[in-house]
Design a protein around this motif. Structure first.
Motif, short mmCIF file in Angstrom:
data_model
loop_
_atom_site.label_atom_id
_atom_site.label_comp_id
_atom_site.label_asym_id
_atom_site.label_seq_id
_atom_site.Cartn_x
_atom_site.Cartn_y
_atom_site.Cartn_z
N LEU A 3 73.21 68.60 44.85
CA LEU A 3 72.40 69.43 43.96
C LEU A 3 71.36 68.55 43.29
CD1 LEU A 3 71.99 72.13 42.39
CD2 LEU A 3 73.55 71.20 40.69
N LEU A 4 70.10 68.97 43.37
CA LEU A 4 69.02 68.22 42.73
C LEU A 4 68.69 68.77 41.35
CD1 LEU A 4 66.63 67.64 45.75
CD2 LEU A 4 68.17 65.99 44.68
N ARG A 5 68.58 70.10 41.27
CA ARG A 5 68.28 70.72 39.97
C ARG A 5 68.39 72.22 40.06
NH1 ARG A 5 62.87 69.84 37.61
NH2 ARG A 5 63.03 71.86 36.71
N GLU A 6 68.60 72.84 38.93
CA GLU A 6 68.52 74.30 38.83
C GLU A 6 67.06 74.64 38.61
OE1 GLU A 6 71.22 76.02 36.02
OE2 GLU A 6 72.87 74.78 36.74
N GLU A 7 66.63 75.72 39.23
CA GLU A 7 65.23 76.13 39.15
C GLU A 7 65.08 77.33 38.21
OE1 GLU A 7 62.85 74.39 40.32
OE2 GLU A 7 63.87 73.17 41.81
N SER A 8 64.25 77.18 37.21
CA SER A 8 63.92 78.28 36.31
C SER A 8 62.68 78.98 36.83
CB SER A 8 63.64 77.76 34.90
OG SER A 8 64.75 77.11 34.38
#
Length: 141
Positions: A3-8
């Protein structure tokens, strides 16, 4: 998988759009609006459409693009409301070229991740790519 990041995601308009000055926007406020979206079949587009239908916002028009840059440019010209990942519009938001509407989109969740076959050898070139991707995403968090 990593996982790299959650996207908003954000709904974005030109600063002179009538909704730009509203401190709170709800789904009734976007009835009849014109949306600038990725092409049909894109996961973002489909998820956004489903959210609108679920919330009863069924009176809207869309125009589809295959370019994030085209969507941003059209939104900045006041042609409609863009629906894009926050990471893709950070510069335009910071410069005041786009305004993020306050509509609650927390129900829309996406993540950026890297996936590779665990049994395959990772070449030095691929390793460099993975390291650059990690570094790039860490700097944008």
């Amino acid at each position: 998988m990593e996982l790299l990041r959650e996207e908003s995601f954000r709904l974005l308009v030109a600063p002179n759009h009538p909704l730009a000055s509203q401190s709170k926007v709800d789904f009734d406020d976007i009835q009849g609006e014109f949306f600038l979206l990725n092409e049909k079949g894109c996961t973002y587009h489909t998820t956004f459409d489903q959210l609108l239908v679920r919330e009863g916002a069924n009176d809207f028009t869309t125009h589809e693009f295959d370019s994030v840059e085209a969507i941003k440019q059209c939104a900045m010209l006041g042609m409609g409301i863009a629906f894009l990942p926050e990471i893709s519009v950070a510069s335009e938001l910071e410069q005041g070229k786009l305004v993020s509407l306050s509509l609650d989109l927390t129900e829309i969740n996406f993540v950026s991740q890297m996936i590779w076959h665990k049994g395959k050898w990772i070449s030095p070139v691929i390793q460099v790519f993975l390291d650059i991707a990690r570094s790039s995403y860490q700097h944008k968090n």
